[in-house]
Design a protein around this motif. Structure first.
Motif, PDB file in Angstrom:
ATOM      1  N   ASN A   1      -4.456  -0.830  -5.412  1.00  0.00           N
ATOM      2  CA  ASN A   1      -3.338  -1.524  -4.588  1.00  0.00           C
ATOM      3  C   ASN A   1      -3.158   0.517  -3.223  1.00  0.00           C
ATOM      4  OD1 ASN A   1      -2.513  -3.775  -4.702  1.00  0.00           O
ATOM      5  ND2 ASN A   1      -0.772  -3.080  -5.638  1.00  0.00           N
ATOM      6  N   ALA A   2      -3.162   1.020  -3.954  1.00  0.00           N
ATOM      7  CA  ALA A   2      -3.068   2.578  -2.898  1.00  0.00           C
ATOM      8  C   ALA A   2      -4.441   3.451  -2.312  1.00  0.00           C
ATOM      9  CB  ALA A   2      -2.531   3.975  -3.191  1.00  0.00           C
TER      10      ALA A   2
ATOM     11  N   ASN B   1      -1.235   0.478  -9.467  1.00  0.00           N
ATOM     12  CA  ASN B   1      -0.819   1.353  -7.889  1.00  0.00           C
ATOM     13  C   ASN B   1      -1.987   2.121  -7.402  1.00  0.00           C
ATOM     14  OD1 ASN B   1       2.132   0.532  -8.615  1.00  0.00           O
ATOM     15  ND2 ASN B   1       2.140   2.618  -9.069  1.00  0.00           N
TER      16      ASN B   1
ATOM     17  N   ALA C   1       2.506   1.902  -3.207  1.00  0.00           N
ATOM     18  CA  ALA C   1       1.651   2.635  -3.947  1.00  0.00           C
ATOM     19  C   ALA C   1       1.457   3.921  -4.157  1.00  0.00           C
ATOM     20  CB  ALA C   1       0.257   1.618  -4.378  1.00  0.00           C
ATOM     21  N   TRP C   2       1.469   4.152  -3.118  1.00  0.00           N
ATOM     22  CA  TRP C   2       1.424   5.701  -2.631  1.00  0.00           C
ATOM     23  C   TRP C   2       2.542   6.303  -3.310  1.00  0.00           C
ATOM     24  CZ3 TRP C   2      -2.831   9.080  -1.134  1.00  0.00           C
ATOM     25  CH2 TRP C   2      -3.812   8.013  -0.973  1.00  0.00           C
TER      26      TRP C   2
ATOM     27  N   ALA D   1       0.067   7.978   3.789  1.00  0.00           N
ATOM     28  CA  ALA D   1      -0.845   8.695   2.933  1.00  0.00           C
ATOM     29  C   ALA D   1      -0.731   9.598   3.465  1.00  0.00           C
ATOM     30  CB  ALA D   1      -2.095   8.057   2.099  1.00  0.00           C
TER      31      ALA D   1
ATOM     32  N   GLY E   1       0.842  -1.132  -0.301  1.00  0.00           N
ATOM     33  CA  GLY E   1       0.283   0.401   0.284  1.00  0.00           C
ATOM     34  C   GLY E   1       0.647   0.910   0.075  1.00  0.00           C
ATOM     35  N   ALA E   2       1.673   0.654   0.646  1.00  0.00           N
ATOM     36  CA  ALA E   2       2.674   2.966   0.731  1.00  0.00           C
ATOM     37  C   ALA E   2       3.811   2.509  -0.543  1.00  0.00           C
ATOM     38  CB  ALA E   2       3.696   2.279   2.518  1.00  0.00           C
TER      39      ALA E   2
ATOM     40  N   VAL F   1      -0.769   2.474   6.958  1.00  0.00           N
ATOM     41  CA  VAL F   1      -0.929   3.416   5.164  1.00  0.00           C
ATOM     42  C   VAL F   1      -1.456   4.408   5.292  1.00  0.00           C
ATOM     43  CG1 VAL F   1      -1.733   2.010   3.044  1.00  0.00           C
ATOM     44  CG2 VAL F   1      -0.839   0.712   4.139  1.00  0.00           C
TER      45      VAL F   1
END
Length: 160
Positions: free
Chosen positions: A45-46, A42, A29-30, A59, A26-27, A55
């Protein structure tokens, strides 16, 4: 950039290895999105990992230090995600967008985003924090400072 459905990731916090791996997905993807690598993987996942508070807080740091195009990215996320009507994803997303508006000093739009968040989850803690901060009249420079202090700690927890 729309799949048939997006599901929120719900982690088994007793499995520390799986949690850390999911948080890193997750991170990362951000980071990729803030770096201009916008694609469906992306974005999915974000968004789907926003159920995890680490996460979500990661963000915050990305948004607080991101390019001026972050509102466009968050708007695209809102459009992308809302059509699934998943409050587990949409509530944190509205809270993050409120944060971005607060960083810009736009309290009217931040308030609208908080109302949208509360309509999905009336007890969403991050939105409540922002609501209290706005009610107390905190200066807009508080919000990016908060993220600057929090982000290294969250990054270390996720990637360390």
């Amino acid at each position: 950039m729309k799949t048939d459905s997006m599901e929120a990731v719900h982690l088994d916090y007793e499995n520390e290895e799986a949690v850390k791996q999911a948080q890193q997905i997750g991170a990362s993807a951000w980071l990729a999105l803030a770096g201009g690598m916008a694609n469906e993987l992306n974005a999915t996942n974000a968004l789907s990992h926003l159920t995890d508070l680490q996460v979500r807080d990661f963000a915050l740091g990305v948004i607080g230090t991101a390019t001026p195009n972050i509102q466009a990215l968050l708007s695209a996320f809102i459009d992308y995600s809302i059509s699934d009507k998943n409050p587990d994803i949409d509530a944190p997303l509205h809270a993050l967008r409120a944060y971005a508006y607060l960083c810009e000093g736009n309290t009217d739009k931040a308030d609208l985003e908080l109302k949208a968040c509360f309509s999905l989850n009336s007890d969403y803690s991050l939105a409540r924090l922002f609501e209290r901060a706005m009610g107390a009249g905190w200066e807009t420079d508080f919000y990016p400072k908060m993220a600057q202090e929090l982000h290294p700690k969250v990054s270390d927890k996720i990637f360390g």
